[in-house]
Design a protein around this motif. Structure first.
Motif, short mmCIF file in Angstrom:
data_model
loop_
_atom_site.label_atom_id
_atom_site.label_comp_id
_atom_site.label_asym_id
_atom_site.label_seq_id
_atom_site.Cartn_x
_atom_site.Cartn_y
_atom_site.Cartn_z
N VAL A 80 0.86 -1.19 0.00
CA VAL A 80 0.00 0.00 0.00
C VAL A 80 0.89 1.24 0.00
O VAL A 80 2.06 1.18 0.39
N ASP A 81 0.33 2.36 -0.41
CA ASP A 81 1.10 3.60 -0.40
C ASP A 81 1.24 4.13 1.04
O ASP A 81 0.57 3.65 1.95
N ALA A 82 2.11 5.10 1.22
CA ALA A 82 2.42 5.61 2.56
C ALA A 82 1.20 6.17 3.28
O ALA A 82 1.03 5.95 4.48
N ALA A 83 0.35 6.89 2.57
CA ALA A 83 -0.84 7.48 3.20
C ALA A 83 -1.79 6.39 3.68
O ALA A 83 -2.36 6.48 4.77
N THR A 84 -1.97 5.36 2.87
CA THR A 84 -2.85 4.25 3.25
C THR A 84 -2.25 3.50 4.44
O THR A 84 -2.97 3.16 5.39
N ALA A 85 -0.95 3.27 4.41
CA ALA A 85 -0.28 2.58 5.52
C ALA A 85 -0.47 3.36 6.81
O ALA A 85 -0.79 2.78 7.86
N ARG A 86 -0.29 4.67 6.74
CA ARG A 86 -0.46 5.51 7.93
C ARG A 86 -1.89 5.43 8.46
O ARG A 86 -2.11 5.30 9.67
N ALA A 87 -2.87 5.50 7.56
CA ALA A 87 -4.28 5.41 7.97
C ALA A 87 -4.58 4.05 8.62
O ALA A 87 -5.30 3.98 9.62
N LEU A 88 -4.02 2.99 8.06
CA LEU A 88 -4.24 1.65 8.61
C LEU A 88 -3.66 1.51 10.01
O LEU A 88 -4.32 0.96 10.90
N ILE A 89 -2.44 2.01 10.23
CA ILE A 89 -1.87 1.86 11.57
C ILE A 89 -2.56 2.75 12.59
O ILE A 89 -2.67 2.38 13.75
N GLU A 90 -3.06 3.91 12.15
CA GLU A 90 -3.83 4.76 13.07
C GLU A 90 -5.11 4.05 13.50
O GLU A 90 -5.49 4.08 14.67
N LYS A 91 -5.78 3.39 12.55
CA LYS A 91 -7.00 2.65 12.87
C LYS A 91 -6.69 1.43 13.73
O LYS A 91 -7.43 1.13 14.67
N ALA A 92 -5.60 0.73 13.42
CA ALA A 92 -5.20 -0.43 14.22
C ALA A 92 -4.90 -0.01 15.66
O ALA A 92 -5.22 -0.73 16.61
N HIS A 93 -4.32 1.18 15.82
CA HIS A 93 -4.00 1.69 17.16
C HIS A 93 -5.27 1.93 17.98
O HIS A 93 -5.24 1.87 19.21
N GLN A 94 -6.37 2.20 17.32
CA GLN A 94 -7.64 2.42 18.02
C GLN A 94 -8.29 1.11 18.48
O GLN A 94 -9.05 1.11 19.44
N VAL A 95 -7.99 0.00 17.80
CA VAL A 95 -8.66 -1.27 18.14
C VAL A 95 -7.76 -2.28 18.86
O VAL A 95 -8.26 -3.21 19.48
N CYS A 96 -6.45 -2.09 18.81
CA CYS A 96 -5.53 -3.03 19.45
C CYS A 96 -5.70 -3.01 20.98
O CYS A 96 -5.62 -1.95 21.60
#
Length: 140
Positions: A108-124
């Motif tokens: 995935v591109d950098a912006a998508t990767a950043r969005a994914l880890i931000e969302k993962a940080h909310q559910v982990c």
């Protein structure tokens, strides 16, 4: 929001002997480690330490949260990894932790990767448990 005892799906049980210079083991025998202070803290470094164990657990949990989020977002995270760096240092209360979570998501591109880890940080669950207690830096 906390869970109730009746909602618990699994409980891990581990027992430590002699603190940072002893042994830690799970009740089912799957983990049984000699625990020693790292060389950086004057120890022998001959065994593992609590920060390494926390880093292992946090990285695995965060990677799974990333899997969950990527399915929701229909993003391809195959080949991805999460590395947790757990630092132990002195603070006003004695000692504290700081964490850096680095994700490598090659498809995935950098912006998508950043969005994914931000969302993962909310559910982990580890992120939820540490939120507001320690600094957790997210990096891609």
């Amino acid at each position: 929001m906390s869970i109730q005892q009746s909602e618990v799906l699994y409980t891990a049980v581990a027992t430590a002997e002699n603190g940072r210079d002893g042994r830690v083991a799970t009740d089912d025998g799957t983990l049984d480690f000699v625990v020693t202070p790292p060389k950086a803290m004057g120890g022998s470094g001959a065994g593992t330490n609590p920060e390494q164990l926390f880093a292992a657990g946090y990285s695995a949990c965060f990677q799974q949260a990333l899997v969950v989020v990527s399915r929701q977002e229909k993003a391809d995270i195959s080949g991805s990894t999460v590395t947790a760096e757990v630092g132990l240092g002195k603070n006003d209360d004695g000692f504290g932790l700081i964490v850096k979570l680095s994700a490598s998501i090659p498809n995935v591109d950098a912006a998508t990767a950043r969005a994914l880890i931000e969302k993962a940080h909310q559910v982990c669950p580890y992120s939820k448990a540490t939120r507001g207690n320690i600094t957790v830096d997210l990096a891609v």
